[in-house]
Each structure stands twice: as C-alpha cells, then as structure tokens.
Design an enzyme around this catalytic site. Sequence first.
Site, PDB file in Angstrom:
ATOM      1  N   HIS A 270       0.862  -1.186   0.000  1.00  0.00           N
ATOM      2  CA  HIS A 270       0.000   0.000   0.000  1.00  0.00           C
ATOM      3  C   HIS A 270       0.897   1.235   0.000  1.00  0.00           C
ATOM      4  CE1 HIS A 270      -2.842   2.955   1.702  1.00  0.00           C
ATOM      5  NE2 HIS A 270      -3.817   2.133   1.386  1.00  0.00           N
TER       6      HIS A 270
ATOM      7  N   ASP B 162       2.885  -4.644   8.200  1.00  0.00           N
ATOM      8  CA  ASP B 162       1.642  -3.913   8.012  1.00  0.00           C
ATOM      9  C   ASP B 162       0.521  -4.945   8.107  1.00  0.00           C
ATOM     10  OD1 ASP B 162      -0.651  -2.750   7.050  1.00  0.00           O
ATOM     11  OD2 ASP B 162       0.246  -1.926   5.233  1.00  0.00           O
TER      12      ASP B 162
ATOM     13  N   GLN C 180      -4.626  -5.478   6.917  1.00  0.00           N
ATOM     14  CA  GLN C 180      -5.553  -6.396   6.258  1.00  0.00           C
ATOM     15  C   GLN C 180      -5.460  -7.813   6.825  1.00  0.00           C
ATOM     16  OE1 GLN C 180      -7.798  -5.355   4.116  1.00  0.00           O
ATOM     17  NE2 GLN C 180      -7.035  -3.271   3.877  1.00  0.00           N
TER      18      GLN C 180
ATOM     19  N   LYS D  26     -10.546  -0.995  10.549  1.00  0.00           N
ATOM     20  CA  LYS D  26     -10.570  -2.210   9.724  1.00  0.00           C
ATOM     21  C   LYS D  26     -10.776  -3.469  10.563  1.00  0.00           C
ATOM     22  CE  LYS D  26      -8.199  -0.061   5.948  1.00  0.00           C
ATOM     23  NZ  LYS D  26      -7.393  -0.188   4.754  1.00  0.00           N
TER      24      LYS D  26
ATOM     25  N   CYS E 174      -4.783   2.273  -3.694  1.00  0.00           N
ATOM     26  CA  CYS E 174      -3.536   2.837  -3.139  1.00  0.00           C
ATOM     27  C   CYS E 174      -2.358   1.894  -3.362  1.00  0.00           C
ATOM     28  CB  CYS E 174      -3.688   3.151  -1.648  1.00  0.00           C
ATOM     29  SG  CYS E 174      -4.868   4.461  -1.306  1.00  0.00           S
TER      30      CYS E 174
END
Length: 415
Positions: free
Chosen positions: A132, A209, A212, A235, A373
């Site tokens: 991202h 990261d 997700q 999220k 993104c």
Amino acid sequence: MEHIANIETTALDVKQIRKDFPILQELVHGKPLVYLDNGATTQKPLTVIETEARYYEEYNSNVHRGVHHLSQEATNAYEKAREIVAGFINAAHTHEVIFTKGTTDGINLVANTMGRRFLKKGDSVIISAMEHHSNIVPWQIACEESGATLKVIPINEKGELKMDAFTTLLDDTVKMVAVTYVSNTMGTINPVEDIIAQAHARNIPVLLDAAQAIQHMTIDVQALQVDFLVFSGHKIYGPTGIGVLYGTTEWLNKLPPYQGGGDMIKTVTFAKTIYNELPYKFEAGTPHIAGAIGLGAAIRYLQQTGTDKIQQWEEQLQAYALEQLRQIDGIRFIGDAARRSGAISFLVHDIHPFDLGELLDQQGIAVRTGHHCCEPLMDEFKIPGTVRASLTFYNTKEDIDKLVAGIKRAVSMLR
C-alpha cells in the site's frame, strides 16, 4: 486452529450477527445493502457505537491529566483498552502498544524515527511490490532524507513474493524490512515467518503492516518475534482515527520521539526536555480517547464471538466466492495466490472497473474500484485498476450470489 472438518456444526450464526450491525439493515437505491468493501473499512457493531457514545455522554474528560473523577474514569477506560489490545496480539507488555491515528500514522512514526537515527547513505530498506502507498511513501521519504536506498521484493504472476529474490536483496546494507502481512488488493498472505527469520538471522528488524490481517487471523507478536506491527481500528470493526503500533520494548526505547507536546514529556524547561517513558513517549497531545475505548469494545466483541469461528466462516465464504466468480465468462483475477484472505480483485472482459462498480452500486452492492492505493502493483500487471470484493464474517453466501448476479447483469448492459 484445527482443520475445518465439521464446519456446519461450528459455523457462526451469521443471521444473528448481522443484527448487531445497524448499517447492514440499510437500503441503497431501494435495495438491501450488500457490503463487500470491508478492505476499505469495516462496519461497526452496536456495542462499539454505544461504547463510544457512552464515553461522551457519561465520562468525557481528558486522560492522564486530572485528579477529578471523570478524568480518572476516562484514564482507566483508555488504559484498559490498551490492555485489551496487548492481550489480543499477545504483546509481552502493555507499554509496547502505542495508540496512533491508524496504520499510516504508525508506519510514518517508525520510518521517520528510524530514518533520523539509524539510516545513512549506503544503507537500504526492503519493501515489496504489493505494498500500500502507506508502506511505500514513508520509506521513500526516510531514504531521500538519509541517502539510503529503497529495494523492492518482486512478485510472480500469481501475486506471490519471489522469496529467492528477497534472500538476494537481504544483504549487509539492509537496515529495515517493512512488508504487508496480507495484500489489501489481492488478499495474498505473505510468508512473514520466513521473512522475519531471514531478517533476524542478519539482525535486521522487521515491520509488518497488518491492516488487512488483524481482522482475519490470530496474530501473536511474540510467536512471530516481529519487531513492529501496525494496524487500524476501523478495519477491525472499531472507530476511524485510531490505530495501533506494536513495538518491542527494545526497539521502542531505541527510537527518538516522533512528535513533541503534552503527555510525551516528564519535565520541560527552556534549556532541556526529559521525555516520558513508554508508551507515552510516542503519544503526544490529547489522544483519540473515545476511539481507543471503542477499539477495545470492538476487540471484546470479536473475542466473545469467537475468533476461530470467525476465521473458519471467512475461509469457507472466500472459497465459495472464488468458486462462484470463476464461473463468470471473461473474468480475470488479479492475484491468485495459494494462501489468501479477505480481498478478491478482478476484471471482466475489457470493462473499466469504475463502470462495473457503478452498475453494481445501482444494485445495492458496495465494492471498491481503482488502484486501491497500490499504483506500483497496478503498473506491474499493466492495468488501470481492479474491482475488489473484500469479505468479512458478517457477509453471507447470499451476498456472493447477489454479487455474481450483479456482475452478470452489469456485463450484459456494458457489452
């Protein structure tokens, strides 16, 4: 988690769960909402909405700064939320949980402070081709300011990392590896255990990261032995504007403060400032108190629902979605990794993703269109963008059936 053998006996009562999410009862263009844009943001259960409202209605006050009752109550709730997060990711200490504005803020914090203290000309940072923008641009800035070089792990045609290339890139110049746990565009689950092991063999820290990943799988930061991990509250069914940076005590103590202001100090004179201890060293100013408390409520909701059951249902739902989508004439999946979660990106014939997305919206179906993104990833596949359907545990097989029927209806209108 044990293998799903008797999924029907352990599956969630999704119909009942959907009643916990008020927005799922809404109509869009006169049709029941089919919400398949969970990769962008998840919807909020009523308990999160009520918890945040209760803070403002009953004990709204600033934290860490008052001896009066409301301030003490707010502080206790805020710090309880930190304990909940620490337990959820199995951090060794609550002070290893830093509240941020979100994943982007957490990555910027690490990139900025690493760049100021640990990067110099001749050094390098490794990211991947599927990142991202939030895990590209902060490292580009850090490298530009320090004279370091940004190196990129390539991917194969299925959207999986080329791990042999990663091993080659991992030389003595590397001072940080920062990769996504799960691709926000393709749903690829990266072999993070292997990445961490290889990096640590060379004493190189790793940032994951997990924006997700955190909502789809159990994450144990101690088992992973990861140095930094970031995710966003919105999220994982919590409020917007709140996120988490996990860092080991060792690394958080090495990094300088990111911002200056109230709460991140012990004493201030015009001659010198002495900084506060962890975690407050990185939490300058009044924090998003209601957001942190709401995030704690979201995690509690997931734990009470059963994270193993959630993961089982999501795996079954994704398998069904892929099976049904493959039956659409002219569909092309962007990323088809063996291990995947959450997101499914695709194109149909030569239809522009925006056009398909708009026609799905007219049918009450919310998907994401564009480059998500991830412009460098789109360039890799030589496409302008994709249609992305991203799933979570309140989605149903009926949602998938409506998506498939909606795509077919849209295609018939566009071709």
